[in-house]
Scaffold this motif. Structure first.
Motif, PDB file in Angstrom:
ATOM      1  N   GLN A   1     -10.257   9.186   8.590  1.00 11.78           N
ATOM      2  CA  GLN A   1     -11.301  10.160   8.205  1.00 11.78           C
ATOM      3  C   GLN A   1     -10.801  11.026   7.063  1.00 11.78           C
ATOM      4  OE1 GLN A   1     -13.923   9.295   9.565  1.00 11.78           O
ATOM      5  NE2 GLN A   1     -12.836   8.123  11.129  1.00 11.78           N
TER       6      GLN A   1
ATOM      7  N   PRO B   1       4.311   1.738  -3.594  1.00 10.63           N
ATOM      8  CA  PRO B   1       4.389   1.914  -5.052  1.00 10.63           C
ATOM      9  C   PRO B   1       4.848   3.318  -5.472  1.00 10.63           C
ATOM     10  CG  PRO B   1       2.094   1.568  -4.358  1.00 10.63           C
ATOM     11  CD  PRO B   1       2.968   1.254  -3.190  1.00 10.63           C
ATOM     12  N   GLN B   2       4.342   4.349  -4.778  1.00  8.91           N
ATOM     13  CA  GLN B   2       4.722   5.720  -5.148  1.00  8.91           C
ATOM     14  C   GLN B   2       6.189   5.989  -4.819  1.00  8.91           C
ATOM     15  OE1 GLN B   2       2.108   4.866  -3.215  1.00  8.91           O
ATOM     16  NE2 GLN B   2       0.231   5.705  -4.091  1.00  8.91           N
TER      17      GLN B   2
ATOM     18  N   ARG C   1      -0.431   6.610   6.500  1.00  6.64           N
ATOM     19  CA  ARG C   1      -0.698   6.813   5.066  1.00  6.64           C
ATOM     20  C   ARG C   1      -0.391   8.245   4.626  1.00  6.64           C
ATOM     21  NH1 ARG C   1      -7.055   5.408   5.996  1.00  6.64           N
ATOM     22  NH2 ARG C   1      -6.018   3.633   6.938  1.00  6.64           N
ATOM     23  N   GLU C   2       0.518   8.372   3.691  1.00  9.59           N
ATOM     24  CA  GLU C   2       0.863   9.702   3.172  1.00  9.59           C
ATOM     25  C   GLU C   2      -0.239  10.203   2.233  1.00  9.59           C
ATOM     26  OE1 GLU C   2       5.046  10.273   2.753  1.00  9.59           O
ATOM     27  OE2 GLU C   2       4.802  11.573   1.009  1.00  9.59           O
ATOM     28  N   HIS C   3      -1.145   9.289   1.893  1.00  8.96           N
ATOM     29  CA  HIS C   3      -2.307   9.669   1.094  1.00  8.96           C
ATOM     30  C   HIS C   3      -3.097  10.779   1.798  1.00  8.96           C
ATOM     31  CE1 HIS C   3      -1.110   5.493   0.587  1.00  8.96           C
ATOM     32  NE2 HIS C   3      -1.613   5.490  -0.622  1.00  8.96           N
TER      33      HIS C   3
ATOM     34  N   MET D   1      -9.421  -3.282   3.878  1.00 13.98           N
ATOM     35  CA  MET D   1      -8.965  -2.899   2.538  1.00 13.98           C
ATOM     36  C   MET D   1      -9.285  -3.988   1.532  1.00 13.98           C
ATOM     37  SD  MET D   1      -5.466  -0.749   2.327  1.00 13.98           S
ATOM     38  CE  MET D   1      -5.626  -0.646   0.551  1.00 13.98           C
TER      39      MET D   1
ATOM     40  N   ASN E   1      -4.104  -5.653   1.480  1.00 19.01           N
ATOM     41  CA  ASN E   1      -5.344  -5.901   0.723  1.00 19.01           C
ATOM     42  C   ASN E   1      -5.396  -7.254   0.033  1.00 19.01           C
ATOM     43  OD1 ASN E   1      -3.868  -5.342  -1.604  1.00 19.01           O
ATOM     44  ND2 ASN E   1      -4.410  -3.179  -1.559  1.00 19.01           N
TER      45      ASN E   1
ATOM     46  N   GLN F   1      -2.150  -3.271  -7.330  1.00 15.08           N
ATOM     47  CA  GLN F   1      -1.203  -2.837  -6.304  1.00 15.08           C
ATOM     48  C   GLN F   1      -0.281  -3.992  -5.890  1.00 15.08           C
ATOM     49  OE1 GLN F   1      -2.760  -1.377  -2.487  1.00 15.08           O
ATOM     50  NE2 GLN F   1      -1.923   0.605  -3.087  1.00 15.08           N
TER      51      GLN F   1
ATOM     52  N   TRP G   1      -1.482  14.026   0.882  1.00 13.63           N
ATOM     53  CA  TRP G   1      -1.692  14.158  -0.574  1.00 13.63           C
ATOM     54  C   TRP G   1      -3.107  14.643  -0.845  1.00 13.63           C
ATOM     55  CZ3 TRP G   1       0.588   8.623  -1.806  1.00 13.63           C
ATOM     56  CH2 TRP G   1       1.985   8.672  -1.696  1.00 13.63           C
TER      57      TRP G   1
ATOM     58  N   TYR H   1     -13.905  11.692   2.747  1.00 11.45           N
ATOM     59  CA  TYR H   1     -14.978  11.131   1.925  1.00 11.45           C
ATOM     60  C   TYR H   1     -16.241  10.800   2.718  1.00 11.45           C
ATOM     61  CZ  TYR H   1     -17.233   8.655  -1.851  1.00 11.45           C
ATOM     62  OH  TYR H   1     -18.127   8.280  -2.831  1.00 11.45           O
TER      63      TYR H   1
ATOM     64  N   VAL I   1       0.814  -1.231   0.000  1.00 15.02           N
ATOM     65  CA  VAL I   1       0.000   0.000   0.000  1.00 15.02           C
ATOM     66  C   VAL I   1       0.843   1.275   0.000  1.00 15.02           C
ATOM     67  CG1 VAL I   1      -1.794   1.297   1.225  1.00 15.02           C
ATOM     68  CG2 VAL I   1      -1.902  -1.190   1.146  1.00 15.02           C
ATOM     69  N   THR I   2       1.907   1.305   0.767  1.00 12.11           N
ATOM     70  CA  THR I   2       2.632   2.569   0.930  1.00 12.11           C
ATOM     71  C   THR I   2       3.955   2.611   0.173  1.00 12.11           C
ATOM     72  OG1 THR I   2       3.609   1.735   2.978  1.00 12.11           O
ATOM     73  CG2 THR I   2       1.615   3.047   3.184  1.00 12.11           C
TER      74      THR I   2
ATOM     75  N   LYS J   1      -9.900   3.991   3.636  1.00  8.87           N
ATOM     76  CA  LYS J   1      -9.051   2.942   3.062  1.00  8.87           C
ATOM     77  C   LYS J   1      -9.331   2.583   1.610  1.00  8.87           C
ATOM     78  CE  LYS J   1     -12.675   0.633   5.004  1.00  8.87           C
ATOM     79  NZ  LYS J   1     -13.100   1.109   6.307  1.00  8.87           N
ATOM     80  N   GLN J   2     -10.599   2.742   1.165  1.00 14.97           N
ATOM     81  CA  GLN J   2     -10.892   2.263  -0.200  1.00 14.97           C
ATOM     82  C   GLN J   2     -10.140   3.047  -1.268  1.00 14.97           C
ATOM     83  OE1 GLN J   2     -13.057   3.599   1.949  1.00 14.97           O
ATOM     84  NE2 GLN J   2     -14.728   4.700   0.949  1.00 14.97           N
TER      85      GLN J   2
ATOM     86  N   ARG K   1     -15.256  -6.831   5.499  1.00 14.22           N
ATOM     87  CA  ARG K   1     -15.730  -5.559   6.072  1.00 14.22           C
ATOM     88  C   ARG K   1     -16.917  -5.777   6.990  1.00 14.22           C
ATOM     89  NH1 ARG K   1     -15.086  -1.362   1.004  1.00 14.22           N
ATOM     90  NH2 ARG K   1     -12.872  -1.779   0.734  1.00 14.22           N
TER      91      ARG K   1
ATOM     92  N   THR L   1       5.310   7.589   2.786  1.00 14.57           N
ATOM     93  CA  THR L   1       5.858   7.108   1.519  1.00 14.57           C
ATOM     94  C   THR L   1       7.086   7.896   1.062  1.00 14.57           C
ATOM     95  OG1 THR L   1       3.710   6.240   0.894  1.00 14.57           O
ATOM     96  CG2 THR L   1       5.250   6.655  -0.898  1.00 14.57           C
TER      97      THR L   1
ATOM     98  N   LEU M   1      -6.889   3.745  -0.936  1.00 13.73           N
ATOM     99  CA  LEU M   1      -5.457   3.506  -0.750  1.00 13.73           C
ATOM    100  C   LEU M   1      -4.886   2.480  -1.710  1.00 13.73           C
ATOM    101  CD1 LEU M   1      -5.150   3.394   3.146  1.00 13.73           C
ATOM    102  CD2 LEU M   1      -5.285   5.363   1.632  1.00 13.73           C
ATOM    103  N   THR M   2      -5.738   1.920  -2.576  1.00 11.72           N
ATOM    104  CA  THR M   2      -5.232   0.874  -3.466  1.00 11.72           C
ATOM    105  C   THR M   2      -4.588   1.454  -4.721  1.00 11.72           C
ATOM    106  OG1 THR M   2      -7.465   0.670  -4.321  1.00 11.72           O
ATOM    107  CG2 THR M   2      -6.769  -0.974  -2.723  1.00 11.72           C
ATOM    108  N   SER M   3      -4.591   2.760  -4.839  1.00 10.22           N
ATOM    109  CA  SER M   3      -3.973   3.391  -6.008  1.00 10.22           C
ATOM    110  C   SER M   3      -2.457   3.210  -5.968  1.00 10.22           C
ATOM    111  CB  SER M   3      -4.314   4.875  -6.015  1.00 10.22           C
ATOM    112  OG  SER M   3      -3.552   5.547  -6.985  1.00 10.22           O
ATOM    113  N   VAL M   4      -1.835   3.142  -7.137  1.00 10.87           N
ATOM    114  CA  VAL M   4      -0.376   3.097  -7.192  1.00 10.87           C
ATOM    115  C   VAL M   4       0.173   4.465  -7.603  1.00 10.87           C
ATOM    116  CG1 VAL M   4      -0.242   0.631  -7.664  1.00 10.87           C
ATOM    117  CG2 VAL M   4      -0.397   2.220  -9.575  1.00 10.87           C
ATOM    118  N   SER M   5      -0.734   5.435  -7.750  1.00 10.73           N
ATOM    119  CA  SER M   5      -0.343   6.778  -8.178  1.00 10.73           C
ATOM    120  C   SER M   5      -0.255   7.711  -6.972  1.00 10.73           C
ATOM    121  CB  SER M   5      -1.381   7.297  -9.177  1.00 10.73           C
ATOM    122  OG  SER M   5      -1.315   8.688  -9.274  1.00 10.73           O
ATOM    123  N   ARG M   6       0.414   8.839  -7.177  1.00 16.24           N
ATOM    124  CA  ARG M   6       0.514   9.855  -6.139  1.00 16.24           C
ATOM    125  C   ARG M   6      -0.553  10.925  -6.329  1.00 16.24           C
ATOM    126  NH1 ARG M   6       6.130  10.309  -3.751  1.00 16.24           N
ATOM    127  NH2 ARG M   6       5.893  11.875  -2.139  1.00 16.24           N
TER     128      ARG M   6
ATOM    129  N   PHE N   1      -6.266  12.206  -5.435  1.00 18.50           N
ATOM    130  CA  PHE N   1      -6.866  11.959  -4.115  1.00 18.50           C
ATOM    131  C   PHE N   1      -7.780  13.092  -3.618  1.00 18.50           C
ATOM    132  CE2 PHE N   1      -2.942   9.338  -4.058  1.00 18.50           C
ATOM    133  CZ  PHE N   1      -3.540   8.095  -3.928  1.00 18.50           C
TER     134      PHE N   1
ATOM    135  N   THR O   1      -8.352  -3.341  -8.306  1.00 16.81           N
ATOM    136  CA  THR O   1      -7.381  -2.343  -7.856  1.00 16.81           C
ATOM    137  C   THR O   1      -6.373  -2.978  -6.898  1.00 16.81           C
ATOM    138  OG1 THR O   1      -8.926  -1.633  -6.161  1.00 16.81           O
ATOM    139  CG2 THR O   1      -8.811  -0.281  -8.153  1.00 16.81           C
TER     140      THR O   1
END
Lengths: 468, 200
Positions: free
Chosen positions: B22, A38-39, B82-84, A413, A64, A82, B87, B43, A35-36, B26-27, A417, A146, B29-34, B37, A78
């Motif tokens: 908050q 890839p970037q 999470r650095e998300h 994740m 996940n 990942q 971001w 959300y 999760v943390t 979590k949903q 759930r 990250t 966080l599955t992105s591989v991009s920066r 967001f 998704t």
């Protein structure tokens, strides 16, 4: 003046000074997950940098992954992308990875110690806040973001400033059915979720010395829930015995040198801590959270507090909001409160000792009608051992689902759930709003308390013998 | 060079202990991009279960559209690393966050993305919330002089770590500045290998 354990580890890792207040520290182990990271790998590629120490970097898939099937796409598209990105990044940089095909795959904070990667005196980082878990071995271990993951991949170092030191001394004998989970929840209840901000906490005292490594990991795991940068426990014979023979632990040729170094990893008797808290463990009863913050916690047989009982305005407002979210009323007893879901797992409580404690409560009893109950072992090693000891059969015969290793319902994740307004007795670490699913109502408990809730269909005080 | 770090509209988020679950659930966080967001920020508070904007959440109030400074209370950013979270805040438009206190990992993550996090006493935070209650506010944040300027010559000072201030003002390369110690890193590794060969 003497030094604390934290100060000793910090000093021994100073590579150089970046400026008067910031040191560059060497990192002994860097654990990564899907999760943390890839970037961070993308960032390296963009800048034309390479992973400096592929031999000190270790990866696993955990956050996940599906706990029902061992395939990359089992928890959705998704997630698959990942997980594949992690596999590709590790292959390209030649970083060892415990992927879904590896028999020892599991939660990063379970496998690190299990593989002997976690050792006393080390600095260990991971892009996950529960990295504090590894402090149980007398390692300075903390979660990073990250950008910092990228920094460590590139340089094997991290800029740091010295934290303040907090001593948490815990004395007295634990009552039957009271575990490390109850102790740390009680400590967080006392100090609050921000009580450790800016501090590294060292847990010491006779209660701590008597704890197994699994219990120490549970304790240090939740140090982050009081805001501490890290939790630490000085290593001792229990630590050394745990490590001996582990895959990545020092081999016979280095063992005695390593142990003699590890024995020096103690706070000096004249070391001065910035803050000290003393706790009497014999007064701690089984704990349950009633709100949406780990500090909103009570002994299971005490009534849910009224917002007016908090003199602090902030805590009063938080309590009002939490009761509304949790669907509870002040004065209510949690032992009258039905549960819909029970989750035994997570980096806090998915080790063999946790599963033994839960299984001993279950025995030949059955999960109550209408309760969905999951046991998710922390790793392949835990899973195999639990199966060999007959624990898996106890759970399955009782009506629990016996799953594959992963983070699972701790943060949902994957597809594990909790639905809106469902009440979950969970052995995880965070009862935040929506953590286990939007609108989900999480109550944090120990494995034994969770197992008992599954059987009774409601929270029970396991310290009382007649609950079932 | 202007010393104004940010000049913009304030959005008051009157909550303590806002955790990173908050800030970004979590949903996302599955992105591989920066990137991408901004929509995920807050959300579960920002959108109702049917996906429509929640009119009761402060970020959706018409008067706070386009805000670039977030005012909040104690222990902001607690929980996950999470650095998300920074971001999402940054991509939504927030450059500055003012709070009574921040969780450690969130603080570092935000600074590493060039955001300015200002910590003030509870009393001063209260004063700022009182200002916001009087109507929408545009403030200027001067990092060099360490002041929040309210206009009409009114201002409030703030403290900041000298190293962080320097990094934010000069835009230092986080990894690049550590790489300048490359020979010391190599020397450390050699000494480490010699004295504790079991470490690898």
């Amino acid at each position: 003046m003497g030094q604390t354990l934290y100060q000793k580890i910090y000093q021994s890792h100073v590579v150089g000074k970046l400026n008067p207040s910031t040191d560059l520290l060497y990192v002994d182990r860097h654990l990564i997950h899907e999760v943390t990271s890839p970037q961070a790998f993308s960032g390296l590629r963009l800048a034309g940098r390479k992973v400096r120490r592929t031999d000190l970097t270790f990866a696993t898939m955990d956050h996940n992954v599906s706990t029902q099937r061992r395939s990359l796409d089992a928890a959705g598209e998704t997630s698959r992308k990942q997980l594949e990105a992690l596999a590709e990044n590790c292959a390209e940089s030649q970083i060892p990875i415990l992927d879904l095909t590896h028999p020892d795959q599991g939660i990063v904070h379970v496998i690190g110690p299990e593989q002997g990667l976690t050792q006393p005196g080390m600095i260990i980082v991971c892009g996950d806040s529960h990295t504090s878990t590894h402090g149980a071995f007398g390692a300075l271990a903390f979660g990073i973001g990250t950008s910092e993951v990228e920094h460590v991949l590139a340089t094997q170092t991290l800029p740091q400033q010295q934290a303040k030191t907090l001593k948490v001394e815990i004395n007295g004998e634990l009552s039957p059915h009271v575990t490390a989970k109850d102790v740390i929840m009680a400590v967080i209840g006392e100090l609050g979720t921000a009580g450790g901000n800016g501090y590294v906490a060292e847990f010491c005292g006779e209660t701590i010395r008597a704890l197994s490594m699994e219990s120490r990991m549970t304790l240090c795991n939740m140090s982050i829930e009081m805001g501490a940068k890290a939790g630490l426990i000085a290593p001792d014979e229990i630590t050394f015995a745990y490590l001996e023979g582990k895959a990545h632990a020092p081999g016979a040729e280095h063992w005695s040198a390593a142990v003699s170094y590890w024995q020096s990893l103690q706070s000096d008797s004249d070391a001065v801590f910035d803050k000290t808290v003393v706790i009497d463990a014999s007064t701690i009863a089984p704990q349950v959270t009633w709100g949406t913050s780990p500090e909103q916690v009570i002994a299971v047989d005490t009534p849910v507090p009224a917002p007016e009982s908090f003199s602090d305005e902030t805590k009063r407002h938080a309590a009002e909001r939490a009761l509304q979210y949790m669907g509870l009323t002040a004065g209510q007893k949690l032992t009258d409160c039905k549960v819909d879901v029970v989750f035994i797992g997570s980096c806090t409580n998915s080790r063999i000792e946790d599963l033994r404690a839960a299984a001993s409560v279950v025995g030949t009893k059955k999960v109550a009608a209408g309760v969905r109950a999951l046991v998710v072992p922390g790793s392949g090693i835990v899973k195999r051992q639990a199966e060999a000891e007959g624990l898996a059969d106890i759970f399955k015969n009782a009506g629990f689902e016996w799953r594959e290793p992963g983070c699972s319902m701790c943060l949902g994740m994957n597809d594990d759930r909790v639905a809106a307004e469902e009440r979950c007795a969970s052995t995880s670490n965070r009862n935040f709003e929506g953590r286990q699913g939007r609108g989900a109502r999480t109550h944090l408990v120990s494995p034994a308390m969770a197992a008992a809730a599954a059987i009774a269909g409601k929270f029970v005080n396991i310290a009382k013998g007649d609950w079932a | 060079m202007s010393t104004i770090f940010t000049s913009g509209l304030i959005c008051p988020l009157d909550k303590n202990n806002v955790d990173t679950d908050q800030i970004i659930p979590k949903q996302f966080l599955t992105s591989v991009s920066r990137d991408g967001f901004a929509e995920a920020l807050f959300y579960d508070w920002r959108y109702l279960a049917d996906g429509s904007p929640n009119p009761e959440f402060v970020l959706n109030y018409p008067q706070y559209q386009g805000a670039s400074i977030l005012l909040t209370r104690a222990n902001f950013g607690c929980g996950s690393s999470r650095e998300h979270a920074p971001w999402a805040l940054q991509q939504y438009g927030f450059q500055v966050i003012i709070a009574e206190s921040f969780a450690d990992i969130f603080f570092n993550n935000s600074v590493n993305n060039g955001m300015l996090l200002i910590q003030l006493s509870k009393t001063n935070i209260e004063l700022l919330f009182n200002r916001c209650a009087q109507g929408s506010q545009h403030w200027q944040i001067d990092l060099a002089s360490q002041e929040i300027m309210f206009g009409n010559n009114a201002a409030m000072g703030f403290n900041i770590d000298a190293d962080i201030k320097q990094r934010l003002l000069s835009g230092l390369d986080f990894i690049g500045s550590s790489e300048q110690l490359a020979s010391q890193i190599t020397a450390y590794e050699q000494q480490r290998k010699a004295s504790m060969p079991w470490l690898g």
